[in-house]
Scaffold this active site. Structure first.
Site, mmCIF file in Angstrom:
data_model
loop_
_atom_site.group_PDB
_atom_site.id
_atom_site.type_symbol
_atom_site.label_atom_id
_atom_site.label_comp_id
_atom_site.label_asym_id
_atom_site.label_seq_id
_atom_site.Cartn_x
_atom_site.Cartn_y
_atom_site.Cartn_z
ATOM 1 N N LYS A 278 8.685 126.690 -52.221
ATOM 2 C CA LYS A 278 9.249 125.814 -51.041
ATOM 3 C C LYS A 278 8.478 124.521 -50.753
ATOM 4 O O LYS A 278 8.369 124.344 -49.816
ATOM 5 C CB LYS A 278 8.839 127.208 -50.227
ATOM 6 C CG LYS A 278 9.479 128.588 -50.600
ATOM 7 C CD LYS A 278 8.823 129.547 -49.443
ATOM 8 C CE LYS A 278 8.860 131.016 -49.874
ATOM 9 N NZ LYS A 278 8.299 131.621 -49.210
ATOM 10 N N ARG B 208 -5.216 125.543 -64.185
ATOM 11 C CA ARG B 208 -4.168 124.509 -65.556
ATOM 12 C C ARG B 208 -3.551 124.300 -65.014
ATOM 13 O O ARG B 208 -2.426 124.175 -63.603
ATOM 14 C CB ARG B 208 -3.553 125.841 -66.487
ATOM 15 C CG ARG B 208 -2.779 124.981 -67.215
ATOM 16 C CD ARG B 208 -2.051 125.235 -68.730
ATOM 17 N NE ARG B 208 -3.547 126.018 -69.846
ATOM 18 C CZ ARG B 208 -2.441 125.983 -70.938
ATOM 19 N NH1 ARG B 208 -1.470 126.022 -71.358
ATOM 20 N NH2 ARG B 208 -4.017 125.978 -71.839
HETATM 21 N N1 CP Z 1 -5.327 126.562 -76.907
HETATM 22 C C1 CP Z 1 -4.212 126.957 -75.755
HETATM 23 O O1 CP Z 1 -4.581 126.146 -74.448
HETATM 24 O O2 CP Z 1 -2.510 127.798 -75.560
HETATM 25 P P1 CP Z 1 -2.659 127.914 -74.727
HETATM 26 O O3 CP Z 1 -1.628 126.576 -73.648
HETATM 27 O O4 CP Z 1 -1.065 129.124 -74.934
HETATM 28 O O5 CP Z 1 -3.281 128.667 -73.585
#
Ligand code: CP
Length: 305
Positions: A86, A107
């Site tokens: 959104k 991440r």
């Molecule tokens: N090695 C690693 O970062 O794998 P993923 O992208 O699956 O987390």
């Protein structure tokens, strides 16, 4: 030995003592990671995971690690289904999940995202990969794998192969290897060689390294071969990816009968033939398992009682 880092953002924030602290603690975590012992160290604690980029190993091993420590996990493995769709910005999403949890694992495709969040929330933040930047927990599990397999982290020669330009695993790993007496060989097509800022840093650190473009004639005297995937998703121009795709493929006969330890952060695409998996040299699946005790050690160190 003590560990004083509040956040795990870049391996460059670590002293050699910090690295050794985590590796030692990870050894103690292994029986719990293997389900041979039960741990209640983090009973009642919650980890928040925020994955804006795909992941199998990092997210699931952090989740496993937290649960093996007795804690629990909330969060998301993709943006779909969250208010990011959104238009909610990273800052706001992180503020909210930080209020629900005792630590965040993030991440993101933007380099610097984890540092930005760490500067703005009141819980520890762990960088699970920020674009082509850093991936410090991967580096610690890579070191742990080498140490568990070779017995030490000194007097080794390591070849890092593939996407050295965009690969955050290698961008992190070289700074850690530079803390030890380890010689490095960077094997990549010219377009994907290690970025010049990293080369300059390693030079200033008096690190021993060479740069090459071919794989098979550079395997003599190698202790560890660290393969990486060419990361299609990071190329601004798909035509540039096609030029370098499939340049290095390791076959069983290339390392069979040698003492070379073969590592890969995974996922693999076409860099390692599947029949290599049957060799004792192939360490990448065990390496992925070691992500659990290492991440248990990290979580146990940053999440206070
Ligand atoms: N090695 C690693 O970062 O794998 P993923 O992208 O699956 O987390």
């Amino acid at each position: 030995m003590s560990f004083n880092l509040e956040n795990i953002i870049s391996i460059r924030d670590f002293s050699k003592n910090d690295v050794e602290y985590i590796l030692k603690k990870a050894e103690k975590m292994e029986p719990i990671a293997r389900s041979e012992k039960v741990c209640h160290e983090k009973d009642g604690k919650l980890l928040g995971v925020m994955f804006y980029e795909p992941s199998t190993r990092t997210r699931l091993s952090f989740e496993t690690a937290m649960k093996r420590l007795g804690g629990d996990v909330i969060g998301f493995g993709q943006k779909q289904g969250t208010s990011v769709q959104k238009g909610e910005v990273l800052y706001d999403t992180a503020q909210i999940i930080a209020q629900y949890t005792d630590a965040l694992v993030i991440r993101h495709d933007m380099e610097g995202a984890a540092r930005f969040i760490a500067d703005n929330v009141d819980v520890p933040v762990i960088n699970a990969g920020d674009g082509a930047g850093q991936h410090p927990s991967q580096t610690l599990l890579d070191l742990y794998t080498i140490k568990r397999t070779r017995g030490n982290l000194n007097n080794l020669k390591i070849a890092l192969v593939g996407d050295l330009k965009y690969g955050r695993t290698v961008h992190s790993l070289v700074y850690a290897l530079a803390m030890f007496n380890i010689e490095m060989i960077f094997i990549a097509p010219e377009e994907l060689q290690m970025p010049s800022e990293i080369i300059n840093d390693l030079t200033k650190m008096n690190c021993k390294f060479t740069q090459k473009s071919t794989l098979l004639d550079n395997l003599d005297d190698i202790d560890v071969l660290y393969m990486t995937r060419i990361q299609k998703e990071r190329f601004p121009d798909p035509k540039e990816y096609l030029k370098v795709k499939g340049q290095y493929t390791l076959k069983k006969s290339n390392i069979e009968g040698t003492d070379i330890i073969l590592m890969h952060p995974l996922p693999r695409v076409d860099e390692i033939d599947f029949d290599v998996d049957s060799l004792d040299n192939a360490m990448y699946f065990k390496q992925a398992f070691y992500g659990v005790p290492v991440r248990m050690a990290i979580l146990d160190s940053v999440i206070k009682k």
